[in-house]
Every structure is written in structure tokens, then in C-alpha cells.
Write an enzyme that holds these catalytic residues in place. Structure first.
Site, PDB file in Angstrom:
ATOM      1  N   GLY A  35      -9.604  -0.958  19.765  1.00  0.00           N
ATOM      2  CA  GLY A  35      -8.412  -1.785  19.688  1.00  0.00           C
ATOM      3  C   GLY A  35      -8.070  -2.190  18.270  1.00  0.00           C
ATOM      4  N   ILE A  82       0.974   2.248   8.333  1.00  0.00           N
ATOM      5  CA  ILE A  82      -0.128   2.993   8.934  1.00  0.00           C
ATOM      6  C   ILE A  82       0.386   4.186   9.729  1.00  0.00           C
ATOM      7  CG2 ILE A  82      -1.994   2.876  10.649  1.00  0.00           C
ATOM      8  CD1 ILE A  82      -2.655   1.530   8.004  1.00  0.00           C
ATOM      9  N   GLU A 136       0.820  -1.210   0.000  1.00  0.00           N
ATOM     10  CA  GLU A 136       0.000   0.000   0.000  1.00  0.00           C
ATOM     11  C   GLU A 136       0.854   1.261   0.000  1.00  0.00           C
ATOM     12  OE1 GLU A 136      -4.019   1.658   2.270  1.00  0.00           O
ATOM     13  OE2 GLU A 136      -2.868   0.016   3.136  1.00  0.00           O
ATOM     14  N   HIS A 180      17.036  25.360  35.124  1.00  0.00           N
ATOM     15  CA  HIS A 180      15.955  26.212  35.630  1.00  0.00           C
ATOM     16  C   HIS A 180      15.857  27.472  34.785  1.00  0.00           C
ATOM     17  CE1 HIS A 180      13.333  28.229  38.537  1.00  0.00           C
ATOM     18  NE2 HIS A 180      14.092  29.308  38.342  1.00  0.00           N
TER      19      HIS A 180
END
Length: 481
Positions: free
Chosen positions: A286, A41, A36, A460
């Protein structure tokens, strides 16, 4: 005669393409099979494009709070759904092309089509049943096609797909998966999200920022069930403050489709049923591994609950066949897949001192607003395992940088073994905690003790100071609370 390789990888997602690159680096003749989109994905329809959408949501959220920062906005800011989606798809297309470039750079052959194992060391590649669906994601040039290919080592990296509940199957129109949710033609006015894992809660957060009326239905007692319950309680409070409606210990028992709307029957823990109607529903209950049509059964490759069974090196029960990433089981995360790919290939190449993947040290990140990030054991899990623990917490409300940023709603939580000082788990909720968690991941991987963390100098002003303060709190030495 079949073309032969040292390694063939089936699937070009994060696990597959990273494994291919590492194999090539180690001098192995390598090919990768894709049916694909290069990048799988994650890159095309998951991790990356959703982060682009969520960035648009974040910018919009900031714009809606300009007044809090002494800024005056003439007029109003509103989302342009087409432009938001267009930016997301452009980001994905850029990275998709990048994977093709990396394959060429590393002299990795791309084979286009669907692979099936016919015997150990051999695959047959047929025509893809999933053609490229977007013009901005073209096929790489000079790819190989259908035919028989052989390799000493074959790595299965075929990923996973959405799981569907019987009777509530996505139809691409009224019931969406992540695929449709990523590229809506227009924003719905209302939305039901079924499932509150990372996928569900991220889309819920995005659409709420876009002005959509969102209802989340989760079957477990807490949202984001794999996360620490104290952390998710804070996240839930903030999400509800933003206007999300959340049902936990609830389930969708059935749906009724209308003309342009859907009604969900939601059963709550007291047995009562509510009917909730919305323009669209996202099913995020899921995922399951892509193990079908690979020839695994014929070769006797063991599977369990929709995933290939593999050890910490990716080895299956059949010599020469390996599995990595989502198809090899949870946690189903891109960074776990990448690491498994590298470990698998380095073991194949015979490198010394290759350590198996330790799934207990894989961080998890959820990019909703507020973000959630974690690594290691939750407090409940540590107690379940019988560990004697110390727990430290520090709120963003006591951190100067967080207050200056207007992001004082968050917390860092750490869990130590009381006897050894071992860091067992770290959990965070708040702005950009997905960028902070890696500090604790490194500490855990190096087996850093509480004393070493307490004597590390943090810059900091930074939000990261909350990490050190949480450690100090676990030992009764917190300074700024």
C-alpha cells in the site's frame, strides 16, 4: 515582494499538472511547484514505465508461443534486462519532457523546490531534498526557485509514497519498492512479492514473464482484494498456470537478510509458518499520502489516516486550500487525480454546473497477465448494500475474436439493479480488458439501462461483444452460450 498568482499547485503529477493546464485555460494565473520530476510518480516511476516493462513481458510471452500460431522460431528468445529497463526509462523520459513542454505552452510558471504553507494564501519554497536522479530527466528551463509566493487558491497534489511494515522496511538492496523493481541491474533468479494489489501483482506478472521464480504473499483471502472475488479467482488460476506461487490469507511476520538473499517467515491461515528464501523481495503493501512538512497542522487542515480530507470538489476545511489525487485519499489512481484536478479548478473558476467527483464511478485497471478491469460495485458489495441484483456473465471461450487471437481465457461480469435496470458494476478479466472497461464506464456515467445496452450494436468480430453478451445473460437472453 512575493510573486502572486490566482492558483498555485503543489505537485506536478497527473492531478497537479492537469489542474494547472485547466486553470490556465480558464484564464487563471497559475504556477506549479515540483521538487523532483515533472509528471510525478505515475509518469516517472509508476503507471507509464511499468506499462513499458509489461509490454516487453507481453512480447516475450507471445514469442514463447509462436508455435501455437504456426510460426517457427530459429533459436530462443531471452530477455536482456538492461535493454528492457532502458526502453522503459526512455518512454518515461519522453513523457517527462512532454509535461515541461505543456507547462510552457500553457504559460504556467514552474517553481522548483519544496513548498510549505505558512498561512492561508502563502507558501514558502525551499531547496528540494529530492534532486533529479536521472540525466534523461533534466530540470525544465527557466524555472523559478526558492522564495515566498502567494495565491488566492492553493491546491495540494503531493501524491503518495510506499507504506512500510515495521521490521520489513525497504532498504533498496534486498527489499525493494517499485523504484528499485523498475530498474534492476540484473534479473533476480527468485523474488518474493509482499502484497497483491495492482503494484504487487503487476511486478509479479512482469518478473514471472522474465523467467524469475515468483512467490506472492497476500494477507487478504483473495489476490487484488478490491476486485470482484469471482474475477480474481479466474486471474489467480491463470497466474498460477504461468508458474506464480500465491499465498493468500498469509502474512510475512519477519525477514532474515543474508549475503545476497532474503528469507521471509510466512504465516498461513492455519497458523503454520513457512520459510521462503529468494534473491529479492518487493514490498507492495500500500501507499500513504505525502502530507508531511507542508504546514498543514499549523493551519488546521484536517487529515485522516495519512491523507488530506477533501470534498468532491477538492475543498478542505480551510478556505482557499484544496487537495486532489492520492494525497486526498483512495482510490489512489492517476485518472481519478486528473478528474479531481479539473473539477477543483472549474469550481474555483466559478463555472456553472460543476459536478463533484463520484468515486463510485472511477474505473480500476490492473495490467498483469491476464488483465483485470472494473467499475462500480462488486457482487459482494452490492449484496452488502441490500441491492436486489441480476448478474450476467460471458466467457471469452465463447467469443470468436478471442479464440482467433488465442486469448480465450477471460470473462465479463455485469451487475444490474433488478428493479431499475441500473448498471451497478462491471468486472472483467482477460486480454486487453483494460481497453474494454471504458464502454461500461461511459454507460454508467450516462445512467444507461439494460435495455439500451442490449439494443446497442457491437461490431463483429470483436472481443467487446462479450460485454453485450454478459448483459444479455443477466436477463436470460444470451445468444452465444
Amino acid at each position: 515582494m512575493a510573486e502572486s498568482y490566482d492558483v498555485i499547485i503543489i505537485g506536478s503529477g497527473p492531478g497537479g499538472y492537469v489542474a494547472a493546464i485547466r486553470a490556465s485555460q480558464l484564464g487563471l494565473k497559475t504556477a506549479i511547484v515540483e521538487r523532483e520530476h515533472m509528471g510525478g510518480i505515475c509518469l516517472n516511476w509508476g503507471c507509464i514505465p511499468t506499462k513499458a516493462l509489461l509490454r516487453s513481458a507481453e512480447v516475450l510471452d507471445h514469442a514463447n508461443h509462436f508455435k501455437d500460431f504456426g510460426l517457427v522460431l530459429e533459436g530462443s528468445v531471452k530477455p536482456d534486462a538492461k535493454a528492457v529497463v532502458g526502453r522503459s526509462r526512455a518512454v518515461s523520459a519522453r513523457l517527462n519532457a512532454g509535461v515541461g513542454f505543456l507547462m510552457k505552452k500553457n504559460k504556467i510558471d514552474i517553481i522548483w523546490g519544496e513548498a510549505k504553507l505558512t498561512k492561508p494564501g502563502e507558501i514558502v519554497v525551499g531547496k528540494s531534498s529530492k534532486p533529479v536522479v536521472e540525466p534523461q530527466h533534466p530540470l525544465p528551463k527557466n524555472v523559478k526557485g526558492e522564495g515566498t509566493y502567494t495565491a488566492k487558491h492553493i491546491i495540494i497534489a503531493t501524491g503518495a509514497r510506499p507504506r512500510a511494515l515495521p521490521g520489513i522496511e525497504p532498504d533498496g538492496k534486498l527489499i525493494w519498492t517499485y523504484f528499485e523493481a523498475l530498474k534492476p541491474d540484473a534479473l533476480p533468479k527468485s523474488l518474493i512479492v509482499m502484497g497483491s494489489g495492482a503494484i504487487g501483482i503487476e511486478f509479479a506478472s512482469f518478473y514471472r514473464s522474465m523467467g524469475v521464480d515468483v512467490t506472492v504473499v497476500e494477507v487478504m483471502p483473495t489476490i487484488m482484494p478490491v476486485e470482484d472475488a469471482e474475477i480474481t479467482a479466474i486471474a489467480r488460476k491463470q497466474l498460477e498456470k504461468r508458474g506464480l506461487k500465491i499465498f493468500t490469507s498469509a502474512k510475512v511476520t519477519k525477514v532474515e537478510k543474508g549475503a545476497g538473499s532474503i528469507t521471509a517467515h510466512v504465516e498461513t491461515s492455519d497458523g503454520k509458518v513457512q520459510q521462503i528464501t529468494a534473491d529479492r523481495m518487493i514490498s507492495a503493501v500500500g501507499v500513504q499520502g505525502n502530507i508531511e512538512n507542508l504546514g498543514l497542522e499549523a493551519l488546521g487542515v484536517k487529515t485522516d489516516r495519512g491523507c488530506v480530507v477533501a470534498d468532491g470538489y477538492g475543498k478542505t476545511n480551510v478556505a482557499g486550500i484544496y487537495a486532489i489525487g492520492d494525497v486526498a485519499g483512495p482510490p489512489m489512481l492517476a485518472h481519478k487525480a486528473e478528474h479531481e484536478g479539473v473539477v477543483c479548478v472549474e469550481k474555483i473558476a466559478g463555472l456553472p454546473n460543476v459536478h463533484p467527483t463520484d468515486k463510485g464511478k472511477v474505473p480500476g485497471c490492473t495490467y498483469c497477465n491476464p488483465q483485470v478491469a472494473s467499475v462500480g460495485l462488486t457482487e459482494a458489495k452490492a449484496k452488502e448494500l441490500g441491492r436486489d441484483i441480476r448478474v450476467g456473465r460471458f466467457s471469452f471461450a465463447a467469443n470468436g475474436k478471442a479464440i482467433a487471437l488465442g486469448e480465450d481465457q477471460g470473462m465479463v461480469k455485469v451487475i444490474f439493479d433488478k428493479k431499475t435496470g441500473e448498471l451497478l458494476g462491471a468486472h472483467m478479466v482477460g486480454a486487453e480488458v483494460t481497453e474494454l472497461i471504458q464502454g461500461f464506464v461511459v454507460a454508467m456515467n450516462l445512467e444507461t439501462t439494460e435495455e439500451e445496452l442490449m439494443h446497442t450494436i457491437f461490431p463483429h468480430p470483436t472481443v467487446s461483444e462479450t460485454m453485450k453478451e454478459a448483459v444479455l445473460d443477466a436477463y436470460g437472453r444470451v445468444l452465444n452460450a
